[in-house]
Scaffold this motif. Structure first.
Motif, mmCIF file in Angstrom:
data_model
loop_
_atom_site.group_PDB
_atom_site.id
_atom_site.type_symbol
_atom_site.label_atom_id
_atom_site.label_comp_id
_atom_site.label_asym_id
_atom_site.label_seq_id
_atom_site.Cartn_x
_atom_site.Cartn_y
_atom_site.Cartn_z
ATOM 1 N N SER A 1 72.834 -6.593 49.585
ATOM 2 C CA SER A 1 71.641 -5.400 49.214
ATOM 3 C C SER A 1 70.534 -5.943 50.278
ATOM 4 O O SER A 1 70.035 -4.829 50.926
ATOM 5 N N SER A 2 70.040 -7.288 50.653
ATOM 6 C CA SER A 2 69.015 -7.563 51.436
ATOM 7 C C SER A 2 69.310 -7.054 52.668
ATOM 8 O O SER A 2 68.447 -6.511 53.705
ATOM 9 N N CYS A 3 70.594 -7.175 52.979
ATOM 10 C CA CYS A 3 70.994 -6.900 54.666
ATOM 11 C C CYS A 3 70.834 -5.466 55.008
ATOM 12 O O CYS A 3 70.380 -4.996 55.712
ATOM 13 N N ILE A 4 71.310 -4.702 53.886
ATOM 14 C CA ILE A 4 71.629 -3.291 54.105
ATOM 15 C C ILE A 4 70.079 -2.648 53.919
ATOM 16 O O ILE A 4 69.615 -2.038 54.751
ATOM 17 N N LYS A 5 69.391 -3.085 53.033
ATOM 18 C CA LYS A 5 68.049 -2.576 53.074
ATOM 19 C C LYS A 5 67.252 -2.886 54.343
ATOM 20 O O LYS A 5 66.312 -2.208 54.840
ATOM 21 N N ALA A 6 67.371 -4.095 54.988
ATOM 22 C CA ALA A 6 66.749 -4.384 55.971
ATOM 23 C C ALA A 6 67.166 -3.649 57.310
ATOM 24 O O ALA A 6 66.530 -3.227 57.972
ATOM 25 N N ALA A 7 68.438 -3.420 57.453
ATOM 26 C CA ALA A 7 69.108 -2.664 58.764
ATOM 27 C C ALA A 7 68.477 -1.188 58.360
ATOM 28 O O ALA A 7 67.997 -0.354 59.359
ATOM 29 N N LEU A 8 68.676 -0.471 56.975
ATOM 30 C CA LEU A 8 67.815 0.633 56.963
ATOM 31 C C LEU A 8 66.521 0.939 57.183
ATOM 32 O O LEU A 8 65.975 1.726 58.009
ATOM 33 N N GLY A 9 65.712 -0.145 56.850
ATOM 34 C CA GLY A 9 64.355 -0.615 57.160
ATOM 35 C C GLY A 9 64.021 -0.396 58.679
ATOM 36 O O GLY A 9 62.972 0.113 59.102
ATOM 37 N N ILE A 10 64.845 -1.145 59.435
ATOM 38 C CA ILE A 10 64.667 -1.413 60.706
ATOM 39 C C ILE A 10 64.812 0.055 61.497
ATOM 40 O O ILE A 10 64.056 0.403 62.656
ATOM 41 N N LEU A 11 65.814 0.601 61.121
ATOM 42 C CA LEU A 11 65.936 2.137 61.613
ATOM 43 C C LEU A 11 64.714 2.975 61.236
ATOM 44 O O LEU A 11 64.595 4.055 62.102
ATOM 45 N N LYS B 1 63.669 -3.039 70.407
ATOM 46 C CA LYS B 1 64.859 -2.460 70.664
ATOM 47 C C LYS B 1 65.977 -3.558 70.277
ATOM 48 O O LYS B 1 66.934 -2.798 69.708
ATOM 49 N N HIS B 2 65.671 -4.626 70.594
ATOM 50 C CA HIS B 2 66.952 -5.804 70.354
ATOM 51 C C HIS B 2 67.072 -5.542 68.550
ATOM 52 O O HIS B 2 68.236 -5.641 68.245
ATOM 53 N N GLU B 3 66.147 -5.538 67.780
ATOM 54 C CA GLU B 3 66.275 -5.363 66.419
ATOM 55 C C GLU B 3 66.852 -4.012 66.083
ATOM 56 O O GLU B 3 67.503 -3.896 65.170
ATOM 57 N N PHE B 4 66.476 -2.953 66.662
ATOM 58 C CA PHE B 4 67.000 -1.751 66.475
ATOM 59 C C PHE B 4 68.651 -1.628 66.815
ATOM 60 O O PHE B 4 69.351 -1.265 66.139
#
Length: 712
Positions: free
Chosen positions: A529-539, A567-570
């Protein structure tokens, strides 16, 4: 002397003496240069999830591979997969982030005991229970190494390129298209590493603009940029600046290099904010001034670590980084030079332990070290490398929350730090120092080659969350509609701090996304859940930056700071969501495939707009094109025989940023149309006369069949 006819070898027909060596390996193993056991399918392809694509040359059929054909095979014993088989293969080609294979196709051995999950979980829904090695063996990230004729490159397991490498067919397809259709742009010349023409101090002074122009540049540097507090005190520099114009020839050459670096940064920022500048435009003055900086560094013998050396090097590194669209190994080398010079000058030790350093100089060294730590982590992780600075080497404390007007060279004692609720010129630097302190521990943890335990993951997760709590309220993320009166610098600091928090979450938890039923454990739902939230938050941050750096946006004057660090994090978030789009069984409660696809669709449009100026953006755009196109195909195959209706053709000329239409009984979007060419339209439909020819080979590669022809 010519040899006699008797000495000359008599020519032999090639068909007698030369025979083509039979190919015993399957086509995939031969292309990848992997070991093949010659079974059908071979073990290597099976382990990589490519069993249906394992094939041998038609003219080679060793006896040990011959067997009776199965229900979907030809009489020659070779697999003839159906469309459904190919779709099943596509569901498995995303190789698990925790089960990367070595070059011979065998899994890495698990080398550590199980771990208990601590009971004192964060309050936002972490699991309880115990995890052992049978549930999910936690091991170190192996990373990846790529070799070419002129280069060898390693990246760690949490790097976006390593994540993409785990998606085998996507990577192959992108590499094939890259070799056939694209030409990589020439690398920029890094003057400090590869040299520039020599110049005397007089030559360098002659290249300086007149004072009115320099005054404007210095004003922009201090008022529009936020780099000065990192290593330059405005009051001290102003006094030195006046003395310079009184007698320019008496100033040190290294201070002159600092001046040119400040001018060059101001030119960079001005060019970025110029509405007439094209996306690929770079003011020619930038190249002139960065060459002068290097000439000053060399003339001043920068390796001797004298005064103003670090400040000039830091600015030069920022310039070289800012003019590049993608990650560049030269920047990492420059960062290593800067770190080593800072260590040699003792910046890693707190000034209270060192004699002969005034309170003023000590505080400026603390600011500089906070900047060094940040740059080391950002550049190293962007290159997929371990960071260079280790915490056990340093004892320097964080800088105080002070304005430049609060202290100067003559102060005998530093004033007390201002309240953290008060904005100063270094507030963001203090907040970053805390986030990067936690992030540095996480980077060391993920770069470790030793086995790791989930206990340690959760301990570091608490450290990261505790650091995020210390961020002042005005630097916390909030909606742009509530930030209309905030300065653009503060907004950019907000976005960056939140981006770094999400970066830490992904680095810690991405390895626990593995949805393999054999190793799946509900105990890891917090990590997923943390990983998915983080990826969505970054986008979401990517979307904000894309909108607000437009000419009428709140961050337009700061758009030059939207660098390849961000951009690397994106890219990392994009690749993780591509992984989830192909493995929706990894999604946890509160997240669904439609949410992932909507985020990827929006990101695709952003990457497409910059694909011509950045190879990394092109990689992201091409990857998303494939993933989103396959999602469209998944729907069409699973729609129980319903053919595409005319809405696709009607809407094909009007790409939409989000999927449209309702959900059918299977939870799939009906008539959804993605914002990129051909997908969700009759041009993507096999057999349509309107289908773009460039997509034909993609269909054949994925489904192993020729395109059906339009019966009409």
């Amino acid at each position: 002397m010519d040899p006699s006819p008797a000495d000359k070898p008599s020519p032999q027909p090639a068909s007698i003496n030369r025979r083509s060596k039979p190919q015993l390996s399957c086509n995939l193993c031969r292309r990848r240069k992997l070991r093949c056991d010659r079974k059908e399918p071979c073990s290597t392809c099976t382990a990589r999830g490519l069993a249906l694509s394992c094939a041998y040359p038609s003219n080679q059929a060793p006896a040990q591979r011959r067997r009776a054909p199965g229900p979907h095979e030809t009489h020659k014993g070779r697999p003839q997969a159906t469309v459904q088989d190919r779709l099943g293969q596509l569901e498995q080609i995303v190789v698990s982030l925790m089960q990367k294979t070595t070059s011979d196709g065998q899994d890495r051995p698990d080398q550590h005991p199980g771990a208990s999950i601590p009971q004192d979980r964060p309050e936002d829904g972490s699991p309880e229970g115990t995890v052992n090695s049978e549930d999910f063996p936690a091991h170190s990230d192996g990373g990846n190494v790529w070799f070419s004729s002129s280069d060898a490159q390693y990246v760690g397991g949490t790097h976006w390129a390593a994540i993409l490498d785990g998606i085998a067919d996507l990577k192959e397809q992108l590499e094939r298209e890259d070799h056939q259709n694209t030409e990589k742009p020439a690398m920029l010349h890094t003057f400090l590493l590869y040299g520039c023409k020599s110049a005397s101090k007089e030559d360098i002074l002659a290249a300086l603009p007149d004072r009115p122009a320099v005054d404007r540049y210095i004003s922009q540097y201090f008022n529009r940029l936020d780099l000065a507090p990192s290593c330059v005190h405005s009051g001290q520099f102003s006094r030195e600046y006046e003395r310079f114009w009184e007698n320019p020839s008496q100033i040190s050459v290294m201070w002159l290099g600092l001046l040119f670096s400040m001018i060059c940064l101001a030119v960079l920022a001005s060019s970025a904010a110029d509405s007439s500048s094209s996306p690929g435009f770079r003011n020619p003055l930038v190249d002139i001034y960065r060459e002068k900086i290097v000439q000053c560094l060399i003339l001043g013998e920068y390796t001797k670590s004298g005064r103003y050396v670090f400040e000039t090097l830091y600015h030069y590194l920022t310039i070289e980084y800012s003019i590049r669209k993608d990650a560049d190994q030269d920047i990492w080398i420059l960062s290593g030079i800067s770190v080593n010079i800072a260590l040699r000058m003792g910046y890693h030790r707190d000034p209270s332990h060192l004699p002969g350093i005034s309170p003023f100089a000590g505080e400026m060294r603390r600011r500089a070290w906070a900047t060094i730590l940040q740059g080391d982590i950002l550049i190293s992780t962007q290159m997929g490398m371990p960071r260079m600075i280790k915490d056990w080497q340093c004892d320097i404390v964080e800088p105080r929350n002070l304005n430049d007007s609060d202290f100067d060279e003559d102060c005998s004692e530093l004033p007390l730090s201002r309240p953290e609720t008060e904005i100063t010129t270094v507030s963001h630097l203090v907040a970053r120092r805390r986030i990067f302190g936690a992030l540095g521990v996480i980077v060391d943890f993920t770069a470790s080659v030793r086995p790791v335990t989930y206990d340690e993951v959760m301990r570091l997760d608490r450290i990261l969350n505790d650091a995020e709590v210390t961020v002042p309220t005005y630097l916390r993320m909030k909606a742009m509609a509530r930030a209309v009166t905030d300065p653009p610098q503060v907004i950019m600091h907000r976005l960056f701090l939140r981006l770094m928090f999400h970066k830490g979450q992904i680095m810690l938890h991405c390895k626990y996304l593995n949805p393999d039923p054999a190793t799946f454990s509900e105990a890891y739902s917090y990590s997923r859940s943390s990983c998915i939230k983080a990826a969505l938050g970054i986008l979401e941050i990517q979307h904000i930056c894309d909108e607000e750096t437009n000419p009428d946006g709140q961050l337009y004057t700061m758009r030059w700071r939207a660098s390849s660090f961000m951009k690397h994090e994106f890219l990392t978030a994009t690749m993780l969501l591509c992984f989830l789009a192909r493995r929706p069984d990894a999604l946890t409660d509160g997240h669904d495939l439609d949410q992932i696809i909507a985020a990827l669709t929006r990101a695709h449009g952003i990457w497409m707009r910059s694909r011509n100026s950045s190879m990394e953006a092109k990689t992201a755009a091409d990857t998303l094109s494939i993933v989103l196109a396959q999602q469209s195909v998944d729907y069409n195959v699973g729609a129980e025989g319903q053919a595409m209706n005319n809405d696709f053709a009607l809407n094909s000329a009007l790409p939409m940023p989000f999927p449209t239409g309702g959900l059918n009984g299977n939870g799939l979007e009906e008539n959804f149309h993605y914002g990129f060419p051909f997908v969700g339209s009759s041009q993507m439909f096999p057999g349509s006369a309107m289908m773009d020819p460039s997509l034909a080979w993609q269909w054949q590669k994925y489904f192993g069949t020729e395109l059906p022809h339009d019966s009409a």
